[in-house]
Motif scaffolding. Structure first.
Motif, short mmCIF file in Angstrom:
data_model
loop_
_atom_site.label_atom_id
_atom_site.label_comp_id
_atom_site.label_asym_id
_atom_site.label_seq_id
_atom_site.Cartn_x
_atom_site.Cartn_y
_atom_site.Cartn_z
N ALA A 122 0.94 -1.13 -0.03
CA ALA A 122 0.02 0.13 0.05
C ALA A 122 0.94 1.26 -0.15
N SER A 123 0.38 2.14 -0.42
CA SER A 123 0.93 3.68 -0.45
C SER A 123 0.26 4.75 0.11
N TYR A 124 0.60 5.53 0.78
CA TYR A 124 -0.21 6.66 1.25
C TYR A 124 0.44 8.12 1.14
N ASP A 125 -0.41 9.04 1.07
CA ASP A 125 0.17 10.66 1.27
C ASP A 125 0.59 11.06 2.60
N SER A 126 -0.02 10.69 3.65
CA SER A 126 0.37 11.18 4.96
C SER A 126 0.75 10.08 5.84
N LEU A 127 1.47 10.15 6.96
CA LEU A 127 1.79 9.27 8.15
C LEU A 127 0.19 9.24 8.90
N GLU A 128 -0.23 10.33 9.10
CA GLU A 128 -1.59 10.15 9.92
C GLU A 128 -2.72 9.17 9.25
N GLN A 129 -2.72 9.15 7.93
CA GLN A 129 -3.65 8.35 7.18
C GLN A 129 -3.31 7.16 7.20
N VAL A 130 -1.98 6.59 7.37
CA VAL A 130 -1.42 5.36 7.48
C VAL A 130 -1.90 4.90 9.10
N ALA A 131 -1.59 5.68 9.88
CA ALA A 131 -1.67 5.28 11.16
C ALA A 131 -3.45 5.00 11.49
N ARG A 132 -4.13 5.90 10.90
CA ARG A 132 -5.64 5.80 11.15
C ARG A 132 -6.33 4.67 10.67
N ASP A 133 -5.55 4.18 9.38
CA ASP A 133 -6.12 3.20 8.58
C ASP A 133 -5.88 1.88 9.25
N ILE A 134 -4.56 1.81 9.96
CA ILE A 134 -4.17 0.41 10.61
C ILE A 134 -4.60 0.50 12.15
N GLY A 135 -4.89 1.57 12.58
CA GLY A 135 -5.57 1.53 13.97
C GLY A 135 -4.62 1.83 15.13
N VAL A 136 -3.72 2.44 14.69
CA VAL A 136 -2.49 2.57 15.84
C VAL A 136 -2.60 4.07 16.47
N LEU A 137 -3.71 4.89 15.73
CA LEU A 137 -3.68 6.29 16.28
C LEU A 137 -5.20 6.37 16.65
N GLU A 138 -5.58 6.64 18.10
CA GLU A 138 -6.73 6.79 18.39
C GLU A 138 -7.34 8.22 17.86
N ASP A 139 -9.01 8.43 18.39
CA ASP A 139 -9.45 9.41 17.85
C ASP A 139 -9.12 10.64 18.60
N ASN A 140 -8.71 10.46 19.92
CA ASN A 140 -8.02 11.51 20.63
C ASN A 140 -6.65 11.86 20.53
N GLU A 141 -5.92 11.39 19.78
CA GLU A 141 -4.62 11.54 19.43
C GLU A 141 -4.44 12.25 18.05
#
Length: 71
Positions: A48-67
């Protein structure tokens, strides 16, 4: 809660290690595979490829909604 880029990358790679994958950051701005990409270890294939690190983190589920990601 604010989370650093280094911490998010570590979280992503720990999650991906279970399925034999790893996150990489593109070194070139004119790259055709975007800024961040995931490679499968076994066959060295682009997963897979992504434009932003935040997009990767949210798709994989390692960044919570409050972070939020901090550079």
């Amino acid at each position: 809660m604010r989370v650093s880029e280094k911490a998010v990358i570590a979280r992503i790679n720990r999650r991906l290690a279970h399925i034999e994958q790893k996150l990489h950051k593109s070194r070139r701005w004119d790259s055709d595979i975007r800024n961040y990409y995931i490679i499968g270890w076994r066959f060295n294939t682009l997963v897979a490829s992504y434009d932003s690190l935040e997009q990767v983190a949210r798709d994989i589920g390692v960044l919570e909604d409050n972070e939020t990601l901090v550079n």
